[in-house]
Design a protein around this motif. Structure first.
Motif, PDB file in Angstrom:
ATOM      1  N   TRP A   1      28.603  14.286  63.439  1.00 41.38           N
ATOM      2  CA  TRP A   1      27.245  14.017  63.116  1.00 41.38           C
ATOM      3  C   TRP A   1      26.451  14.809  64.124  1.00 41.38           C
ATOM      4  O   TRP A   1      25.310  15.475  63.992  1.00 41.38           O
ATOM      5  CB  TRP A   1      26.661  12.753  62.823  1.00 41.38           C
ATOM      6  CG  TRP A   1      26.957  11.780  63.689  1.00 41.38           C
ATOM      7  CD1 TRP A   1      27.893  10.948  64.016  1.00 41.38           C
ATOM      8  CD2 TRP A   1      25.907  11.018  64.731  1.00 41.38           C
ATOM      9  NE1 TRP A   1      27.757   9.838  64.749  1.00 41.38           N
ATOM     10  CE2 TRP A   1      26.448  10.386  65.320  1.00 41.38           C
ATOM     11  CE3 TRP A   1      24.649  11.675  64.859  1.00 41.38           C
ATOM     12  CZ2 TRP A   1      25.771   9.466  66.465  1.00 41.38           C
ATOM     13  CZ3 TRP A   1      24.044  11.109  65.883  1.00 41.38           C
ATOM     14  CH2 TRP A   1      24.495  10.155  66.761  1.00 41.38           C
ATOM     15  N   ILE A   2      26.981  14.836  65.443  1.00 40.79           N
ATOM     16  CA  ILE A   2      26.169  15.354  66.520  1.00 40.79           C
ATOM     17  C   ILE A   2      26.028  17.172  66.552  1.00 40.79           C
ATOM     18  O   ILE A   2      24.968  17.621  66.488  1.00 40.79           O
ATOM     19  CB  ILE A   2      27.101  15.064  67.975  1.00 40.79           C
ATOM     20  CG1 ILE A   2      26.577  13.431  68.258  1.00 40.79           C
ATOM     21  CG2 ILE A   2      26.337  16.063  69.099  1.00 40.79           C
ATOM     22  CD1 ILE A   2      25.284  13.148  68.427  1.00 40.79           C
ATOM     23  N   TRP A   3      27.254  17.530  65.975  1.00 38.88           N
ATOM     24  CA  TRP A   3      27.296  18.934  65.569  1.00 38.88           C
ATOM     25  C   TRP A   3      26.446  19.095  64.441  1.00 38.88           C
ATOM     26  O   TRP A   3      25.813  20.299  64.316  1.00 38.88           O
ATOM     27  CB  TRP A   3      28.934  19.336  65.380  1.00 38.88           C
ATOM     28  CG  TRP A   3      29.572  19.220  66.708  1.00 38.88           C
ATOM     29  CD1 TRP A   3      30.738  18.300  66.995  1.00 38.88           C
ATOM     30  CD2 TRP A   3      29.456  20.191  67.630  1.00 38.88           C
ATOM     31  NE1 TRP A   3      30.919  18.350  68.310  1.00 38.88           N
ATOM     32  CE2 TRP A   3      30.625  19.632  68.693  1.00 38.88           C
ATOM     33  CE3 TRP A   3      28.838  21.256  68.270  1.00 38.88           C
ATOM     34  CZ2 TRP A   3      30.722  20.187  70.020  1.00 38.88           C
ATOM     35  CZ3 TRP A   3      28.811  21.627  69.136  1.00 38.88           C
ATOM     36  CH2 TRP A   3      30.102  21.172  70.240  1.00 38.88           C
ATOM     37  N   ILE A   4      26.413  18.362  63.563  1.00 40.25           N
ATOM     38  CA  ILE A   4      25.381  18.559  62.301  1.00 40.25           C
ATOM     39  C   ILE A   4      24.099  18.476  62.870  1.00 40.25           C
ATOM     40  O   ILE A   4      23.055  19.372  62.565  1.00 40.25           O
ATOM     41  CB  ILE A   4      25.613  17.745  61.378  1.00 40.25           C
ATOM     42  CG1 ILE A   4      27.228  17.814  60.569  1.00 40.25           C
ATOM     43  CG2 ILE A   4      24.720  17.492  60.125  1.00 40.25           C
ATOM     44  CD1 ILE A   4      27.658  16.708  59.740  1.00 40.25           C
ATOM     45  N   ILE A   5      23.755  17.815  63.744  1.00 38.95           N
ATOM     46  CA  ILE A   5      22.203  17.565  64.421  1.00 38.95           C
ATOM     47  C   ILE A   5      21.949  18.951  65.211  1.00 38.95           C
ATOM     48  O   ILE A   5      20.859  19.461  64.947  1.00 38.95           O
ATOM     49  CB  ILE A   5      22.217  16.509  65.226  1.00 38.95           C
ATOM     50  CG1 ILE A   5      22.069  15.196  64.247  1.00 38.95           C
ATOM     51  CG2 ILE A   5      20.832  16.453  65.930  1.00 38.95           C
ATOM     52  CD1 ILE A   5      22.130  13.878  64.953  1.00 38.95           C
ATOM     53  N   ALA A   6      22.841  19.296  65.863  1.00 39.59           N
ATOM     54  CA  ALA A   6      22.727  20.422  66.500  1.00 39.59           C
ATOM     55  C   ALA A   6      22.538  21.762  65.434  1.00 39.59           C
ATOM     56  O   ALA A   6      21.811  22.919  65.956  1.00 39.59           O
ATOM     57  CB  ALA A   6      24.084  20.857  67.462  1.00 39.59           C
ATOM     58  N   ALA A   7      23.522  21.838  64.486  1.00 35.26           N
ATOM     59  CA  ALA A   7      23.175  22.848  63.622  1.00 35.26           C
ATOM     60  C   ALA A   7      21.841  22.872  63.191  1.00 35.26           C
ATOM     61  O   ALA A   7      21.051  23.728  62.856  1.00 35.26           O
ATOM     62  CB  ALA A   7      23.864  22.894  62.385  1.00 35.26           C
ATOM     63  N   GLY A   8      21.234  21.600  62.716  1.00 29.34           N
ATOM     64  CA  GLY A   8      19.950  21.333  62.008  1.00 29.34           C
ATOM     65  C   GLY A   8      18.719  21.932  63.013  1.00 29.34           C
ATOM     66  O   GLY A   8      17.765  22.492  62.803  1.00 29.34           O
ATOM     67  N   VAL A   9      18.923  21.354  64.307  1.00 30.36           N
ATOM     68  CA  VAL A   9      18.138  21.766  65.492  1.00 30.36           C
ATOM     69  C   VAL A   9      18.037  23.206  65.542  1.00 30.36           C
ATOM     70  O   VAL A   9      16.771  23.987  65.604  1.00 30.36           O
ATOM     71  CB  VAL A   9      18.204  21.052  66.543  1.00 30.36           C
ATOM     72  CG1 VAL A   9      17.395  21.639  67.816  1.00 30.36           C
ATOM     73  CG2 VAL A   9      18.044  19.591  66.482  1.00 30.36           C
ATOM     74  N   SER A  10      19.203  23.833  65.555  1.00 29.84           N
ATOM     75  CA  SER A  10      19.226  25.442  65.883  1.00 29.84           C
ATOM     76  C   SER A  10      18.666  26.024  64.582  1.00 29.84           C
ATOM     77  O   SER A  10      18.025  27.157  64.644  1.00 29.84           O
ATOM     78  CB  SER A  10      20.536  25.713  66.001  1.00 29.84           C
ATOM     79  OG  SER A  10      21.617  25.611  65.121  1.00 29.84           O
ATOM     80  N   ALA A  11      18.868  25.512  63.399  1.00 27.96           N
ATOM     81  CA  ALA A  11      18.344  26.214  62.246  1.00 27.96           C
ATOM     82  C   ALA A  11      16.705  26.303  62.208  1.00 27.96           C
ATOM     83  O   ALA A  11      16.142  26.999  61.489  1.00 27.96           O
ATOM     84  CB  ALA A  11      18.635  25.518  61.027  1.00 27.96           C
TER      85      ALA A  11
END
Length: 162
Positions: free
Chosen positions: A31-41
């Motif tokens: 879920w940390i990687w999912i948050i990172a993907a969301g922030v980068s989006a």
């Protein structure tokens, strides 16, 4: 004038010749990687008015930066025959006292209401179990180290070996 410690200095990393008894990297959860993907989006939203290509490029660059920061800042726990390293701190095994493991509500209390302000912390919010490692060095004001671990039984067993 500060007094010099009678103890030999401890290296910042375990000695190369000492066999590793236990090693763990505290990698981020999915879920940390999912948050990172969301922030980068969010880069897409910022640069989309300029062009979609710029938006996608910004998102990829932001994700690469976040990923590098997450990987570089991932601490390790290493137990050798003569030293314990948790994150950036290293101590000789002879100064390691009792070891306790905590999970769920007890782990939350150790990280919060029962926390000693002088304790060394290497905790990650995405890892629930913690291990409390007593420090017996009379020259060290740190009463204990509190470290997150995914394998508290294995870490406790490794520290119990002498």
């Amino acid at each position: 004038m500060p007094e010099s410690s009678p103890h030999a200095s401890v290296p910042s990393t375990p000695s190369a010749g000492a066999p590793v008894v236990y090693r763990e990297k505290l990698w981020p959860n999915a879920w940390i990687w999912i948050i990172a993907a969301g922030v980068s989006a969010a880069g897409i939203l910022v640069f989309a008015p300029i062009s979609m290509a710029a938006g996608y490029t910004a998102a990829l660059v932001l994700f690469a930066i976040i990923a590098v920061l997450l990987v570089v800042s991932t601490p390790a726990i290493t137990v050798t025959g003569d030293a314990l390293t948790v994150g950036r701190a290293t101590i000789e095994r002879r100064f390691v006292g009792g070891v306790q493991q905590f999970t769920a509500g007890e782990a939350t209390a150790e990280r919060g209401t029962r926390l000693n302000g002088l304790a060394y912390l290497c905790i990650r919010g995405w890892i629930d179990p913690v291990v409390k490692i007593e420090i017996t060095d009379p020259a060290d004001r740190t009463p204990y180290w509190l470290a997150s671990t995914r394998h508290p039984d294995q870490l406790t067993a490794a520290l119990a070996q002498r």
